[in-house]
Design an enzyme around this catalytic site. Structure first.
Site, PDB file in Angstrom:
ATOM      1  N   LYS A  33       0.813  -1.220   0.000  1.00 14.03           N
ATOM      2  CA  LYS A  33       0.000   0.000   0.000  1.00 14.03           C
ATOM      3  C   LYS A  33       0.846   1.271   0.000  1.00 14.03           C
ATOM      4  CE  LYS A  33      -0.694   0.425   4.996  1.00 14.03           C
ATOM      5  NZ  LYS A  33       0.035   1.674   5.175  1.00 14.03           N
ATOM      6  N   THR A  34       2.005   1.234   0.676  1.00  9.58           N
ATOM      7  CA  THR A  34       2.859   2.427   0.711  1.00  9.58           C
ATOM      8  C   THR A  34       3.363   2.746  -0.695  1.00  9.58           C
ATOM      9  OG1 THR A  34       3.539   1.862   2.953  1.00  9.58           O
ATOM     10  CG2 THR A  34       4.890   3.471   1.780  1.00  9.58           C
ATOM     11  N   ASP A 225      -3.484   7.806   4.857  1.00 10.28           N
ATOM     12  CA  ASP A 225      -2.980   6.451   5.100  1.00 10.28           C
ATOM     13  C   ASP A 225      -3.542   5.932   6.423  1.00 10.28           C
ATOM     14  OD1 ASP A 225      -1.543   4.137   4.767  1.00 10.28           O
ATOM     15  OD2 ASP A 225       0.393   4.993   5.333  1.00 10.28           O
ATOM     16  N   GLU A 226      -3.614   4.631   6.583  1.00  6.99           N
ATOM     17  CA  GLU A 226      -4.079   3.981   7.822  1.00  6.99           C
ATOM     18  C   GLU A 226      -5.412   4.580   8.286  1.00  6.99           C
ATOM     19  OE1 GLU A 226      -2.581   1.414   8.640  1.00  6.99           O
ATOM     20  OE2 GLU A 226      -0.418   1.572   8.409  1.00  6.99           O
ATOM     21  N   GLN A 256      -6.710  -4.509  10.464  1.00 10.91           N
ATOM     22  CA  GLN A 256      -5.563  -4.054  11.232  1.00 10.91           C
ATOM     23  C   GLN A 256      -5.912  -2.833  12.098  1.00 10.91           C
ATOM     24  OE1 GLN A 256      -1.585  -4.347   9.283  1.00 10.91           O
ATOM     25  NE2 GLN A 256      -2.752  -4.766   7.421  1.00 10.91           N
ATOM     26  N   ARG A 614       3.029 -10.235  10.517  1.00  5.78           N
ATOM     27  CA  ARG A 614       4.379  -9.646  10.510  1.00  5.78           C
ATOM     28  C   ARG A 614       5.403 -10.687  10.033  1.00  5.78           C
ATOM     29  NH1 ARG A 614       2.830  -5.531   9.507  1.00  5.78           N
ATOM     30  NH2 ARG A 614       0.836  -6.609   9.489  1.00  5.78           N
TER      31      ARG A 614
END
Length: 776
Positions: A33-34, A225-226, A256, A614
């Protein structure tokens, strides 16, 4: 630019090329996504959008810095600098400085950090003459912060009878006065606290339509973002600023969303498509980070949540190894298993320490992990906090204990003589230090003879000093007969250190109490371990020597190749080839404080999803059958999250051959047959088991009873080393690590081995207790 776009897959490329209109990018873990956000911003700039017209909001300065650098690589660093990019607080602090005069603030207003805010709150409580044990300044400040983030101003508070009644019920009827005084004092000082940066931005764009219009025209393209981590205040700012052009792009993953305790509202992302017309929804579902086993296991976990957006995360990566689930007897054994597993993986696969991470639900769990890693001589780094023995509350207790062994320890005296507060202030300390120089005596010796020295100290303070000396001497007397655990329990009670910590009901205060509990747990484990060491009884001096070694090893050598230790909350956005998630037990993970509502439990499950995703290559889940709580061994039960994973992706490595249930009563006493023999994997009430439901055999693996060989405090000691040991042999010890046999003495049950351990030095072990493996 075309080169960058060609690197994207089809799902990533579509949102990058969509220039206009509202859009949501639902981005699964590890889906890039980044990269999509970064290239989308660069693409907008190359399509003629002025960087001054782009607002990009992130949740960390690190993320903003990284994105700006990547954009600069594509369009040039000079152009990238013109972007309005940063965290919500940093961007809106900049905006407020430009418009501060409208709210009556100077443009160079001060920003109070949390300590500044707490100090001001504490001063107000003191000035108002309120009981500081009822009006605890940290709790009051936390409530003020919560109200501000909910956009509840002082006026709104006084208009809300329910809020006032809640404070009256909590025996804080004057909270409103404190809040009002706090806000007025900040304003007079030309200061905003951290929460004001959002509250005042909302006030600015609501009270001044011309200001809102100005920034709506400036920020024609907004990217967030987020988005799942935004709170109500942040949501309203973004909604207002994007209302004119509606060129808003939000990126996030509902699975998340793990920051409800900080005010994050998952509904912001769940309801985004209802807030705007003709929303384009894109899904990034290909995971580039993890193996298929890890991705599919994570999917099977999050499926248990009812509140979620539809998406199917998948990966083209290989299957990889299954997730290892390992059962241990205790938290100390858990630490030794993890350290041993890291050591073995390093040796077998020639890996750096930096390839490994250990995640836990609470900071206090780091103690057992740190102790075990040190014994294996494996360097590590604690993220988001201090190493266990460097934490303030732990150092406070250790300072008292150091005084028991060495009352001449001046630094220890300075640290605890007035903590908890006993009316011995800085002036008294200055006079004591002056007296030490005049009489050439230590501070403790001056206090012992306080009636005979001329130190300019009044009689009331002299009494307090004498009481302190008497207390330390009582600890010294106790130290002669009791082990470190028993002594420390008494020290905590006598000094009221625990009582002092319990006054702070904030999350930080709870964490400190957990650290006290874990310190006692470590001491109990130490005392048990010392039974192997000849002529040792688990005394305070032995423990302090062990801790001194620990704190020496905690010092940063500047070497970045270390195992990472952190809470799961801190791990978000990171990735590690080898990952250990420890403490997978009910009441620990999921947390006992997070199981009152479905919403709370679903957040805990999302937290586990974040933890598992992770891992890149191999994930380990560990749980114990017993865990120390305040130094007492209590039974533990495996986390429900383990059984919620589709069992196809799990491998249970704990041997079960030697485990069997030892009945406490004879089954022949009962008329009905022994039900343990009739257990079958059949559904209850005719309901078929779900796809992910573990069968009876798998549940038995999780919940297997303790081994028959396990000893209790009344039973005989466990058998130790039975092989033929010779000087010069290299041995491995579960607690002390690797060492070389130097000498052997005695015979039979009293045979001892003198071993020089790599970490910890020379130890003399009784072989009938010692758990040793010969490795060379």
């Amino acid at each position: 630019m075309q080169d960058y776009i060609s690197q994207l897959n089809d799902a990533q490329r579509e949102p990058v090329l969509q220039k206009e209109g509202p859009m949501i990018i639902i981005a699964g873990a590890g889906s890039g996504k980044t990269r999509v956000l970064t290239i989308r911003i660069a693409y907008l700039m190359q399509q003629g959008v002025d960087p001054f017209n782009i607002l990009s909001l992130t949740f960390t300065n690190k993320a903003a810095k990284e994105m700006k650098k990547r954009i600069g690589d594509i369009v040039g660093a000079g152009q990238a600098k013109n972007l309005w990019m940063g965290t919500f607080h940093s961007v809106f602090a900049k905006l407020l400085r430009m418009e501060a005069d409208k709210l009556g603030y100077p443009s160079n207003f001060t920003i109070y950090d949390s300590q500044d805010s707490q100090r001001l709150t504490s001063a107000i409580i003191k000035e108002m003459g309120l009981d500081k044990d009822v009006y605890k300044y940290k709790q009051i400040q936390s409530r003020i912060s919560s109200l501000k983030n909910g956009l509840i101003t002082v006026r709104a508070y006084y208009n809300d009878a329910d809020l006032q009644e809640a404070d009256a019920m909590a025996r804080r009827p004057r909270f409103g006065e404190i809040y009002k005084e706090y806000v007025e004092r900040c304003f007079k000082a030309g200061a905003m606290d951290f929460d004001d940066l959002l509250l005042k931005t909302n006030e600015l764009i609501n009270r001044f339509p011309e200001v809102l219009a100005k920034y709506q025209n400036r920020f024609q393209y907004i990217l967030v973002d987020e988005y799942q981590d935004t709170n109500h205040s942040q949501y309203l700012i973004v909604k207002a600023l994007s209302d004119k052009f509606q060129n808003i792009c939000v990126v996030g993953d509902d699975a998340q969303s793990i920051y409800a305790f900080r005010g994050a509202n998952i509904n912001n992302i769940l309801n985004f498509q209802k807030d705007y017309d003709n929303v384009k929804a894109y899904r990034l579902e290909q995971n580039y980070r993890s193996t298929k086993n890890i991705v599919e296991a994570a999917n099977s976990i999050i499926e248990h949540n009812k509140t979620k957006l539809d998406k199917v995360v998948w990966t083209a990566n290989n299957d990889g190894p299954k997730i290892i689930v390992h059962r241990l007897m205790s938290d100390a054994e858990e630490g030794r298993y993890v350290a041993g597993s890291i050591f073995e993986n390093k040796m077998q696969h020639q890996l750096d320490n930096g390839k490994f991470a250990i995640l836990y639900r609470t900071n206090a769990q780091s103690r057992a992990m740190e102790d075990a890693l040190r014994k294996r001589d494996i360097p590590y780094r604690i993220y988001g906090g201090l190493s266990f023995y460097q934490r303030k509350e732990v150092k406070d207790v250790l300072a008292y204990l150091r005084l028991v062994v060495n009352p001449k320890d001046e630094e220890a005296i300075k640290r605890v003589i007035n903590y908890p507060a006993r009316g011995i202030g800085a002036t008294t300390m200055d006079r004591l230090i002056a007296a030490t120089k005049h009489y050439d005596r230590t501070i403790f010796e001056v206090m012992e003879n306080i009636d005979r020295v001329d130190a300019g100290i009044n009689s009331s303070t002299k009494t307090k000093l004498k009481n302190f000396v008497t207390m330390i001497k009582s600890f010294q007397a106790l130290d002669l007969t009791q082990n470190v655990f028993e002594l420390t329990e008494y020290v905590l009670k006598k000094t009221a250190l625990l009582t002092e910590l319990k006054k702070d009901g904030t999350q930080e205060g709870i964490s400190r109490i957990e650290n006290m509990e874990e310190l006692l747990n470590g001491m109990r484990d130490f005392v048990e371990g010392q039974k192997e060491v000849a002529d040792a009884r688990g005394a305070l001096s032995e423990f302090l020597e062990d801790v001194a070694l620990a704190t020496d090893l905690d010092k940063d050598t500047g070497d970045d190749d270390r195992v990472s230790l952190m809470t799961i909350h801190l791990s978000k956005g990171l990735e590690f080839p080898y990952l250990y998630i420890v403490g997978m037990e009910e009441d620990l993970f999921p947390s006992g404080m997070s199981m009152n509502t479905r919403e709370d439990l679903e957040e805990e499950r999302r937290l586990f999803y974040v933890a598992l995703t992770r891992a890149e290559h191999q994930a380990y889940l560990t749980y114990t059958l017993s865990r120390y709580r305040w130094g007492k061994l209590v039974d533990a039960e495996p986390s429900r999250f383990i059984t919620e994973i589709n069992q196809d992706y799990i491998e249970y490595t704990t041997p079960i051959d030697n485990y069997r249930y030892k009945p406490l009563m004879n089954n022949d006493l009962w008329d009905e047959p022994d039900k343990s023999k009739l257990r079958q994997s059949k559904p209850k009430n005719g309901t078929p088991p779900s796809v992910n439901q573990p069968n009876e055999e798998q549940i038995r693996k999780l919940r297997k009873m303790r081994p028959v060989s396990r000893t209790t405090s009344n039973s005989s000691a466990p058998s130790g080393f039975e092989g033929d040991l010779q000087p010069g042999m290299i041995v491995e010890h579960a607690r002390f690590g690797r060492g070389t046999v130097v000498n052997l003495e005695g015979a039979g049950g009293e045979k001892k081995a003198e071993i020089n351990f790599n970490v910890g030095g020379l130890k003399k072990l009784l072989l009938r207790f010692a758990k040793l493996d010969v490795v060379g």
